[in-house]
Structure formats: structure tokens, C-alpha cells
Design an enzyme around this catalytic site. Sequence first.
Site, PDB file in Angstrom:
ATOM      1  N   LYS A  48       2.359  -1.787  -2.832  1.00 54.84           N
ATOM      2  CA  LYS A  48       0.951  -1.520  -2.526  1.00 54.84           C
ATOM      3  C   LYS A  48       0.456  -0.360  -3.379  1.00 54.84           C
ATOM      4  CE  LYS A  48      -2.326  -0.283   1.151  1.00 54.84           C
ATOM      5  NZ  LYS A  48      -2.532  -0.115   2.605  1.00 54.84           N
ATOM      6  N   ASP A  52       1.653   1.960   7.723  1.00 54.83           N
ATOM      7  CA  ASP A  52       1.891   2.639   6.449  1.00 54.83           C
ATOM      8  C   ASP A  52       2.324   4.071   6.759  1.00 54.83           C
ATOM      9  OD1 ASP A  52       0.521   0.293   5.819  1.00 54.83           O
ATOM     10  OD2 ASP A  52      -0.642   1.220   4.208  1.00 54.83           O
ATOM     11  N   LYS A 103       4.508   1.980  -1.195  1.00 54.97           N
ATOM     12  CA  LYS A 103       3.093   2.209  -1.470  1.00 54.97           C
ATOM     13  C   LYS A 103       2.945   3.501  -2.262  1.00 54.97           C
ATOM     14  CE  LYS A 103      -1.153   3.267   1.150  1.00 54.97           C
ATOM     15  NZ  LYS A 103      -1.750   3.283   2.510  1.00 54.97           N
TER      16      LYS A 103
END
Length: 228
Positions: free
Chosen positions: A192, A99, A162
Site C-alpha cells: 500500500k 493499518d 504500507k
Amino acid sequence: MADTTSESGNRALTRGEVAAMIDHTLLAPEATGDQVAATIEEARRLGVYAVCLSPSMLPVRAPGLVVATVAGFPSGKHHSLVKGTEARLSVEQGAAEVDMVIDIGAAVAGDYNAVLSDIITVREAIGDRALLKVIIESAALSDAAIVETCRAAERAGADFVKTSTGFHPAGGASVHAVRLMAETVGGRLGIKASGGIRTAEAAAELVAAGATRLGLSRSAAILDGFPE
């Protein structure tokens, strides 16, 4: 039991369905090795999908779990080559997902070519050896910047976008941001939602808005709000 029926009136999500979407997360800067081990054990007990840990805590043993980590975290103000090197090392140490945090200032300034280049650098550093999620820090961006940053992530070859690090003072995930992200890239990239998700109701609303993965540190309490 909390009412976790989606906004559209669909049936409530089950505990197992939500667990399969969770990255059980420990990214606190003061986290110790013992706390990491406890987080992994809790993740296994809860039956979640992945555990997300700081790169300095790798490698870890986490049988039955996907291991995720972060790069350029939490500010995103790292040189792209540093982010790429950090991500590549993490993959070499067992991370299956990374991430990364974008340069948020570049997105705020509308310099989406810089955002694109930043993501491409990390994508090329890890190749196809790991899934790449791009943290856009949606609470700090305008709607237009959210859309353009998500488009840049897709062009750069990311697998997910995300919402948040959970560390930015502007806030974390919101239903509005998730819906906008899903409208922009949903169906092609995963979405996400992460940051400030504290209740089962909030998690259900984010899933209804389009989230396909949830980054949670309070996974046990949230899962207790869903029916078996």
C-alpha cells in the site's frame, strides 16, 4: 487527460482499475462526524474499494465499502498491547482492515525483533477477523531497514506493508520505496502506497513500481486523471 501510462510503457490504467485499489482516507485529527459521513458518501460515489477512518469514529454505516482503520497512529510509539487492544476494539466495531504503525525508532535502531513482536501482538489481537497492514514509515528508514522491516511484517503474518502515515515530516510514499518493498515481499504481501500522493501521474508511477493499494485523500481529483 493526464498521461498515466506506466513506466514500462504498458497501457494506461483505467479509472475503474485505480478506484478498485483506493482506500479513501480521512484521518485528520479535527475530522467531525459530518465530515466522516461526507467522506463515506464520496467514497461510494467514486466507487473506491475502502474507506479508512480514525478508530474513534467507528462504528459507521458504509454499505458497499470495506471499512479500514488505524492503530498506534500516527507515531507508532504506543505500547504493543495498546495497539492490539485498539485494533481488536476497531474490529469489534466493524473494521475489516487495520493499518498499524510500527515502532519506527526500533526499525531505525535495527531492533527488528522488537518490530516483529509489535506486529505479532496486533496480529494475535485481531486474529483472522481482519486484514492487517503494517505502516513502516519508509521515508524515515534506510533501504536496509525497509527490507528488514518488510521481512519482519511477513514473518509476523501481516497481509500488507504500507509506506507511510502521511503525517511524518520525512515524507510519504516514493517510487523507490514501493519498488524496494515489492521486491522484498511483493506477490506474498500487498503493497500500500500512502502519503503525499496528489496526482494521477504519481499514482500511476507507484502502481507501476508495485503498489497494489493506494491510500488517498484526494481520490476524486486523482481519478479524474485516468481514462474511463
